[in-house]
Scaffold this motif. Structure first.
Motif, PDB file in Angstrom:
ATOM      1  N   LEU A  35       0.806  -1.211   0.000  1.00 14.39           N
ATOM      2  CA  LEU A  35       0.000   0.000   0.000  1.00 14.39           C
ATOM      3  C   LEU A  35       0.840   1.262   0.000  1.00 14.39           C
ATOM      4  CD1 LEU A  35      -2.861  -0.968   2.476  1.00 14.39           C
ATOM      5  CD2 LEU A  35      -2.991  -0.796  -0.005  1.00 14.39           C
ATOM      6  N   ALA A  36       2.115   1.129   0.364  1.00 18.35           N
ATOM      7  CA  ALA A  36       2.991   2.297   0.357  1.00 18.35           C
ATOM      8  C   ALA A  36       3.299   2.764  -1.059  1.00 18.35           C
ATOM      9  CB  ALA A  36       4.289   1.974   1.101  1.00 18.35           C
ATOM     10  N   LYS A  37       3.032   1.922  -2.050  1.00 15.32           N
ATOM     11  CA  LYS A  37       3.288   2.283  -3.441  1.00 15.32           C
ATOM     12  C   LYS A  37       1.972   2.667  -4.115  1.00 15.32           C
ATOM     13  CE  LYS A  37       6.959  -1.211  -3.576  1.00 15.32           C
ATOM     14  NZ  LYS A  37       7.443  -2.450  -4.239  1.00 15.32           N
TER      15      LYS A  37
ATOM     16  N   LEU B 235      -7.870  -2.925  -2.288  1.00 14.15           N
ATOM     17  CA  LEU B 235      -8.984  -2.703  -1.367  1.00 14.15           C
ATOM     18  C   LEU B 235      -9.619  -4.023  -0.948  1.00 14.15           C
ATOM     19  CD1 LEU B 235     -10.629   0.423  -3.033  1.00 14.15           C
ATOM     20  CD2 LEU B 235      -9.521   0.339  -0.793  1.00 14.15           C
ATOM     21  N   GLU B 236      -9.699  -4.968  -1.867  1.00 11.81           N
ATOM     22  CA  GLU B 236     -10.244  -6.285  -1.522  1.00 11.81           C
ATOM     23  C   GLU B 236      -9.375  -6.969  -0.477  1.00 11.81           C
ATOM     24  OE1 GLU B 236     -12.431  -7.474  -5.755  1.00 11.81           O
ATOM     25  OE2 GLU B 236     -10.345  -8.038  -5.390  1.00 11.81           O
ATOM     26  N   ARG B 237      -8.073  -6.817  -0.603  1.00 12.20           N
ATOM     27  CA  ARG B 237      -7.180  -7.432   0.380  1.00 12.20           C
ATOM     28  C   ARG B 237      -7.267  -6.712   1.723  1.00 12.20           C
ATOM     29  NH1 ARG B 237      -1.354  -7.979  -2.051  1.00 12.20           N
ATOM     30  NH2 ARG B 237      -1.068  -9.057  -0.062  1.00 12.20           N
TER      31      ARG B 237
ATOM     32  N   ALA C 250     -14.879   0.091   8.247  1.00 15.03           N
ATOM     33  CA  ALA C 250     -15.953   0.741   7.492  1.00 15.03           C
ATOM     34  C   ALA C 250     -15.392   1.565   6.336  1.00 15.03           C
ATOM     35  CB  ALA C 250     -16.769   1.622   8.428  1.00 15.03           C
ATOM     36  N   GLN C 251     -14.265   2.210   6.570  1.00 19.97           N
ATOM     37  CA  GLN C 251     -13.674   3.028   5.516  1.00 19.97           C
ATOM     38  C   GLN C 251     -13.225   2.171   4.338  1.00 19.97           C
ATOM     39  OE1 GLN C 251     -10.190   5.244   6.710  1.00 19.97           O
ATOM     40  NE2 GLN C 251     -10.516   6.805   5.154  1.00 19.97           N
ATOM     41  N   GLY C 252     -12.558   1.030   4.643  1.00 22.07           N
ATOM     42  CA  GLY C 252     -12.126   0.140   3.574  1.00 22.07           C
ATOM     43  C   GLY C 252     -13.298  -0.420   2.795  1.00 22.07           C
TER      44      GLY C 252
ATOM     45  N   GLY D 184     -16.671  -0.409  -2.168  1.00 26.78           N
ATOM     46  CA  GLY D 184     -17.948  -0.279  -2.861  1.00 26.78           C
ATOM     47  C   GLY D 184     -17.898   0.783  -3.945  1.00 26.78           C
ATOM     48  N   ARG D 185     -17.241   1.922  -3.652  1.00 25.34           N
ATOM     49  CA  ARG D 185     -17.105   2.969  -4.664  1.00 25.34           C
ATOM     50  C   ARG D 185     -16.262   2.489  -5.841  1.00 25.34           C
ATOM     51  NH1 ARG D 185     -18.268   8.228  -2.809  1.00 25.34           N
ATOM     52  NH2 ARG D 185     -17.762   8.831  -4.952  1.00 25.34           N
ATOM     53  N   ALA D 186     -15.226   1.706  -5.544  1.00 23.74           N
ATOM     54  CA  ALA D 186     -14.375   1.177  -6.615  1.00 23.74           C
ATOM     55  C   ALA D 186     -15.166   0.227  -7.516  1.00 23.74           C
ATOM     56  CB  ALA D 186     -13.166   0.459  -6.015  1.00 23.74           C
TER      57      ALA D 186
END
Length: 403
Positions: free
Chosen positions: A125-127, A139-141, A150-152, A157-159
């Motif tokens: 995620l740093a990249k 995001l799935e991971r 909740a944020q993830g 869902g937006r993705a």
């Protein structure tokens, strides 16, 4: 992830060192013990030779005693510093087996109880992602590793919606509502996903979600837009005009979505007139775009003027007293701009669904951040809660450490 495994390998080597060093020391002690035994055997052989020479008359009694004393001194010198014999040995097989089992068991226990997947995900995620598909996979991971985030869930869902996967998005938004609660904005997103997943067919569930969202927040933008789309598709043009007018008055004058939304309203009016109907002006139709704005004078405390730098970033923002922590309106300045008077309005919103006019009470803040981070800085000034439609000039003095 490579750095993690290198560090783990180094720790294993240190652990093996604690195990093998005592074994190596024992082998060294064994070697010293064997050398001592050889020296004693040589001494005994020398004494026997001397006694044989004395018997043959080669040596006198005094010479024999002197030679034996010299041999004894040499034996003591050779065995000086030798450790006492210890009758405890691991042998050769046990250390080798233990040395093999330590890393194997450590690896097995880490894979079972550890969090290697989260370590790898954090590094990944740093990249920055190179595509929408890669972002969705990440995001799935994240959701798999943190199912209660909740944020993830919301961003996943937006993705899915951006990839035209409304059925997957609806499933994720439902999970988000179960975790984060039935927030109006979330209910609107959920209803929209269900609508497109059903091939733009309205349903009782969609109606219930939009009703619940608008009951909690009559200005919930996604629900208003969706109801307008449904009414237009169902040839209920007056309803579409009403919903879209309610949405239009909430958008700032410079919002890019105003033009297409006004185009939809004009098209609905044209079709209504072509069908023999009459356009009825709604109570919201004549309203201008929201003009809620708060003027605030921002100054720097006298004690801080010698501690700040002209290029330090200053964030002036308004946050809902009872609502999400994200700022509703933000202005970015520098210390060199102070003192300054700014106006916070809906046009300064960070998100179109979170605006100053949507919340009755807000709190004004001003933060100095040398690193340019809006959420953390060195000094801050806070105002008392006030109504979002306040027209009187407000004052903020930055004079408190930002702890």
């Amino acid at each position: 992830m490579i750095e993690f495994w290198l560090a783990a390998g180094l720790l294993l080597l240190i652990a093996l060192g604690f195990l093998l060093i005592p074994v190596l020391r024992e082998r060294r002690a064994q070697q010293e013990e064997d050398r001592t035994a050889l020296n004693v055997a040589l001494y005994e052989e020398r004494v026997a030779e001397l006694q044989e020479q004395q018997t043959d008359g080669v040596l006198s009694r005094a010479q024999l005693d002197s030679a034996q004393a010299e041999a004894a001194r040499e034996l003591l010198a050779d065995t000086d510093g030798t450790q006492p014999k210890v009758d405890k040995r691991l042998g050769k097989t046990a250390p080798a087996v233990i040395a093999l089992l330590v890393p194997v068991l450590a690896m097995a226990m880490y894979l079972h109880f550890g969090a290697s997947d989260k370590v790898e995900l954090t590094s990944e995620l740093a990249k920055p992602p190179t595509s929408v598909e890669e972002m969705t996979q990440r995001l799935e991971r994240v959701v798999a590793a943190q199912p209660d985030s909740a944020q993830g869930l919301f961003f996943l869902g937006r993705a899915y919606m951006s990839q035209n996967r409304p059925a997957d998005a609806a499933r994720i938004f439902e999970r988000t509502a179960a975790v984060a609660g039935r927030e109006p904005q979330l209910l609107g997103q959920w209803a929209q996903a269900l609508y497109f997943a059903a091939g733009k067919q309205w349903s009782a569930q969609i109606q219930a979600l939009t009703d619940e969202a608008l009951k909690a927040d009559p200005k919930e933008v996604t629900s208003l837009g969706l109801l307008g789309i449904s009414a237009f598709e169902g040839k209920r043009y007056q309803d579409a005009i009403d919903y879209w007018q309610r949405l239009l008055v909430q958008l700032p004058a410079d919002d890019g979505s105003r033009a297409p939304l006004q185009g939809g309203i004009d098209q609905a009016k044209a079709r209504l007139l072509a069908s023999g109907g009459q356009v009825t002006a709604s109570s919201d139709a004549a309203k201008a775009p929201a003009t809620v704005g708060i003027k605030v004078r921002v100054e720097l405390g006298e004690a801080l003027k010698a501690k700040v730098q002209a290029g330090d970033t200053v964030f002036v923002f308004a946050r809902a007293t009872n609502g999400p922590p994200i700022p509703l309106a933000v202005k970015r300045l520098t210390v060199a701009d102070l003192p300054v008077t700014v106006e916070l309005a809906d046009a300064d919103a960070m998100r179109p669904d979170l605006k100053l006019s949507s919340y009755p009470e807000v709190q004004l803040m001003a933060r100095v951040s040398r690193a340019g981070q809006p959420v953390k800085g060195e000094w801050i000034g806070r105002g008392a809660p006030l109504a979002s439609d306040t027209t009187a000039m407000q004052h903020l003095t930055i004079d408190t450490p930002d702890l």
